[in-house]
Design a protein around this motif. Structure first.
Motif, mmCIF file in Angstrom:
data_model
loop_
_atom_site.group_PDB
_atom_site.id
_atom_site.type_symbol
_atom_site.label_atom_id
_atom_site.label_comp_id
_atom_site.label_asym_id
_atom_site.label_seq_id
_atom_site.Cartn_x
_atom_site.Cartn_y
_atom_site.Cartn_z
ATOM 1 N N THR A 627 -9.681 -35.465 52.430
ATOM 2 C CA THR A 627 -11.261 -36.022 52.562
ATOM 3 C C THR A 627 -12.090 -35.051 51.795
ATOM 4 N N THR A 629 -16.251 -33.656 51.496
ATOM 5 C CA THR A 629 -17.624 -34.051 52.104
ATOM 6 C C THR A 629 -18.423 -33.076 51.054
ATOM 7 N N TRP A 631 -22.798 -32.027 50.388
ATOM 8 C CA TRP A 631 -24.223 -31.937 50.744
ATOM 9 C C TRP A 631 -25.285 -31.851 49.229
ATOM 10 N N TYR A 664 -25.923 -36.285 53.150
ATOM 11 C CA TYR A 664 -24.433 -35.876 53.335
ATOM 12 C C TYR A 664 -23.392 -36.835 53.056
ATOM 13 N N SER A 666 -19.454 -38.152 52.888
ATOM 14 C CA SER A 666 -18.013 -37.983 53.109
ATOM 15 C C SER A 666 -17.267 -39.137 52.916
#
Length: 932
Positions: A627, A629, A631, A664, A666
């Motif tokens: 995974t 992620t 910003w 954001y 993900s």
């Protein structure tokens, strides 16, 4: 004449033999007796004058005074002069040669029963009688003629038959005078009783017949003589003589009123113009200029003379007293004649007169009053005549607007003004300021200085001093650094003794470049901007902008706004709407806050601050399960960015969260267009955050001139362990530059309770007590930093007896980042690993040592020690040699230890960047005696 007037307060119980020293002075002035009463004797009292007639006392009312030959003149302050004709009623006349006069002065205070009396007597001798004496006093005209004795007229002559002039009733004959005929110019006859009832006075002495007339009686008339208005009376009197009934012709003419001759006025005006003196006014035979009073009396008094005449004597005097030539010259007086006039010239301001203040229409004016006297003796074909005139003169009102002298020195910050000049009868009562009216006493109470100043010429002025910071001073700022101070004033005066008010305005102004502008300072920690505003000289009289927003009362709580009398502070989170993001990296974000203070009235910028700081923020995270992620941040270089419009390479992959400033994402490594690349022992997953320019309706940034937004998201994997994370975005070509923010790196040293380094001694636990050779566990930490590229290195540590780190004796514990090779109990370094408290192990250093004490000749010097260290903060990416190569970089056997004992050897320190070096010390550690 006013016989009863209000003058000043008396001093009681004055003795007659001290007349001249007690405010009373009497003297003889030719055919007059003069009494002078000083104002100090009668301040505030009412004066009543009585004539002493033997055992009787006769009150001299104004009517009786004019009828009997008494006059009185008083100035506004109570200085009084009383004139008595030697031919007056109630004067004891001895053969027209010696004259005894007596007056009683009664002074009444507010209580009628409180009376102070002064009896004044004076004996005068006068032998210079002319055949005819004419006296012009203030309230009456008097003429006396020599009365021929019977032997002078009848010697050798037969007795005439006077049966036709027989006196019908001897009871009507007083002093031998029976009847009078007045010529007005028509004849009007009266018997003596009628004449006395009409206010006329007569007297027969041993040698003279006297007639006295008040001014403006029915039987007197006005006549223009050489342009001067004269009051005239002419009387024929019948009187009883030893040889029968005789007659006497009386005539008197005294100057009064105004000039009526235009030609004469022009002549006098031309004369003064030739003397460079501008005329002011003409009145009563008097011409006034700014500097000279010219009094004109006809040279030929036609009502008194018919044929030729000759002036034998001519004298000038003041206040009824003759002056000789030297006295006149000293005072600047002149006495001269023209074809038509006798001219007396007196300088305005002569010491024989007085000035008086007036305030018509509340404007300041002055007058000058003087009382000249003219005495002339002339002869004609028959007799000689002595002519004497007492003529008080008062100038017209002369405007005297006060002037002010601004003595303000702006640097002294005090208004200073001098206002004047005024006569002595002016007093300052109050001053009107912008806030209201203050008396002089109230001005002093407020700290203002009000003073009266006397000048050598008898005038005075008033000064005022007011500080710039007084509440009565108005202020204005025409420029940011300049203050203009205004002090509008109205001085309120009164004129004594009448209490006549008047005022004079004065406006004062001064400028100073004295404005201290507010200043702004700021710093940062890991989460907030801290802004401090120090007020300037204008206090909090400004408004503030925080970024694009004005600091309003509603916004202030969100920024933890605090203020006192001198400062205000703000605490602004770096994520607040008022901040701007300049740059993002893998582990931080650079944010900036702009603070502007401005004057809303003038739109002046007073102070500003542009503060940039790096705040720790992990923008990309890579997880073992694949995974990823990230910003995305709206940076300042892309001002129109809408974060919700950002996508990954796969345009369908949108933010799972977004607001006005952040987005954001993900996603898994095998989705959203993520690419994979192998090289060496690494595998790289990479995606890109950008804008969807073809996303359909509602999508922003369709203009080709808008900047691009590209942010690369990368994850490196080696085997199955996540190793490195980085990201970047593609800035526009014209990215703005900004100043680098600065923060404070803090290093602390603590003493742990045991080797677990979990529990530490607090400040209040010191001094810590230990046995000899018991381990001491120290931890040195770089706090308030999460930068893994920084490493804390201990350069040196040592112990001293005193808190002063430079004191002797001292003992080395760590030398050049290594243990002291000369110490039999060597220092032990302890490793640091990550745990719940330790996020970055390179920010910590731990070591232990054995408790010891300093001794000399087996004597313990002191039972406590202090431990000090020098630490250096290093960049782990630096390839430079030196202390930053790591802990214990010195070679074995090369230490230069301090010498144990009293004489410690101080090591010369290595040159190190002072911005990276930190100095720390522990509190006292106390040695516990093991034998206890």
């Amino acid at each position: 004449m006013t016989a009863a007037i209000i003058v000043s307060q008396a001093r009681p119980n004055m003795k007659l033999n001290l007349q001249s020293n007690s405010g009373l002075k009497s003297d003889c002035a030719g055919n007059l007796m003069r009494l002078t009463l000083d104002k100090a004797l009668a301040v505030g009292n009412q004066l009543e004058v009585e004539a002493i007639n033997g055992t009787q006392h006769v009150v001299l009312t104004p009517t009786l005074a004019a009828q009997c030959g008494y006059s009185m003149e008083s100035d506004p302050w109570g200085n009084t002069r009383i004139y008595i004709s030697l031919m007056a009623c109630y004067v004891d006349n001895k053969e027209d040669a010696t004259f005894n006069t007596g007056l009683r002065l009664k002074m009444y205070s507010q209580s009628p029963s409180d009376v102070v009396s002064h009896d004044v007597t004076q004996t005068c001798s006068y032998s210079g009688w002319a055949s005819r004496e004419i006296l012009c006093d203030r309230n009456y005209m008097e003429v006396s003629n020599y009365m021929a004795k019977p032997d002078d007229e009848t010697k050798g002559l037969a007795q005439q038959d006077n049966s036709k002039n027989a006196i019908p009733d001897a009871s009507d004959v007083a002093h031998g005078i029976w009847k009078m005929t007045f010529y007005t110019p028509e004849p009007v006859s009266m018997v003596l009783r009628e004449a006395e009832q009409a206010g006329y006075g007569t007297r027969m002495t041993s040698n003279r017949l006297v007639m006295r007339s008040p001014y403006n009686t029915a039987e007197t008339y006005s006549e223009d003589v050489a342009g001067v208005p004269m009051e005239v009376f002419r009387v024929s009197a019948y009187y009883k003589a030893p040889h029968g009934l005789n007659t006497v012709n009386w005539a008197a003419a005294c100057p009064t009123g105004e000039f009526r001759s235009v030609d004469f006025t022009v002549n006098i005006t031309m004369k003064l113009l030739q003397l460079n003196q501008s005329p002011l006014s003409l009145t009563g035979g008097v011409l006034f200029s700014e500097n000279v009073i010219s009094w004109h009396v006809p040279r030929r008094l036609t009502p008194l003379m018919d044929g030729s005449f000759k002036i034998v004597e001519m004298h000038m005097g003041i206040n009824g007293q003759r002056l000789d030539k030297s006295q006149m010259a000293t005072r600047g007086y002149t006495l001269s004649t023209t074809d038509f006039h006798i001219v007396v010239e007196i300088p305005v301001g002569s010491p024989d007169g007085y000035y008086k203040s007036h305030a018509p229409d509340y404007q300041y004016h002055t007058t000058y009053t003087v009382e000249p006297m003219l005495e002339v003796l002339w002869t004609d074909t028959k007799d000689d005549t002595r002519y004497k005139v007492l003529f008080p003169i008062t100038t017209p009102l002369m405007p005297r607007p006060p002037s002010f002298q601004d003595n303000t020195v702006p640097e002294d910050r005090v208004f200073s003004v001098l206002l004047g000049t005024f006569l002595h009868d002016v007093e300052l009562r109050n001053i009107t300021f912008s806030t209201g009216v203050l008396t002089v006493e109230e001005c002093h109470a407020k700290g203002f200085t009000v003073q009266e100043h006397s000048f050598p010429n008898g005038t005075k002025g008033f000064s005022l001093q007011v500080p710039f910071d007084a509440d009565v001073v108005l202020k204005h700022n025409p420029e940011p650094l300049v203050t203009v101070y205004f002090l509008p004033l109205i001085f309120g005066f009164i004129i004594l003794p009448e209490d006549t008010p008047f005022a004079h305005p004065v406006d004062l102004q001064a400028s100073l470049q004295d404005v201290v502008l507010p200043t702004i300072t700021g710093n940062c920690d890991q989460n907030n901007f801290y802004i401090s505003v120090k007020y300037g000289s204008q206090g909090s009289n400004f408004q503030a902008m925080v970024g694009p927003q004005q600091l309003t009362p509603e916004l202030a709580p969100a920024y933890n706004y605090q203020e006192n009398g001198t400062h205000c502070t703000l605490t602004v989170p770096y994520t607040a709407m008022g901040t701007a993001f300049e740059l993002i990296t893998s582990y931080s974000i650079r944010a900036r806050i702009d603070v502007l203070l401005f004057d809303p009235n003038n739109n002046w910028a007073l102070a500003d601050l542009y503060l940039s700081c790096n705040f720790p923020m992990i923008t990309t995270a890579c997880y073992p399960n694949g995974t990823m992620t990230a910003w995305a941040v709206k940076v300042e270089s892309v001002p129109n960015l809408i974060p919700s419009s950002l996508t990954l390479k796969d345009k369908s992959c949108k933010p799972v969260f977004s607001d006005d400033r952040f987005a954001y994402f993900s996603f898994s490594a095998d989705s959203c267009g993520t690419t994979r690349m192998f090289f060496g022992h690494y595998m790289l997953y990479e995606n890109e955050i950008g804008l969807d320019y073809n996303g359909g309706k509602g999508v922003a940034y369709t203009s080709p001139v808008d900047p691009d937004y590209k942010q690369t998201v990368s994850c490196f994997y080696m085997v199955n362990e996540t190793r490195t994370v980085s990201f970047n975005y593609k800035p526009r070509n014209t990215e703005p530059t900004a100043e680098i923010g600065s923060g404070q790196l803090v290093v602390q040293m603590r003493l742990a309770q045991d080797s677990s380094y979990e529990i530490f001694y607090r400040d209040e636990d010191y001094p810590v007590v230990r046995y000899l050779r018991e381990p001491l566990y120290f931890e040195v930490e770089l706090v308030q930093s999460t930068d893994p590229q920084l490493e804390l290195i201990l350069e040196s540590c040592w112990a001293t007896l005193n808190e002063d780190r430079t004191s002797l004796p001292s003992w080395d514990i760590i030398v050049d980042s290594c243990e002291n090779q000369d110490d039999s109990y060597a220092t032990i370094f302890h490793p640091v690993v990550s745990d719940a408290r330790v996020a970055v192990p390179s920010h910590f250093k731990r070591f232990s040592m054995k408790m010891f004490t300093f001794a000399k000749d087996d004597e313990i010097l002191k039972d406590e020690i202090y431990v000090h260290c020098d630490a250096v903060i290093c960049d782990t990416n630096s390839k430079a040699d030196g202390i930053c190569r790591g802990q214990c970089v010195a070679s074995k056997g090369t230490s230069d230890s301090r010498q144990q004992g009293i004489k410690g050897v101080k090591r010369e320190r290595r040159s190190t960047d002072s911005t990276l070096q930190r100095r720390i010390s522990s509190g006292p550690i106390l040695l516990l005696d093991s034998n206890l």
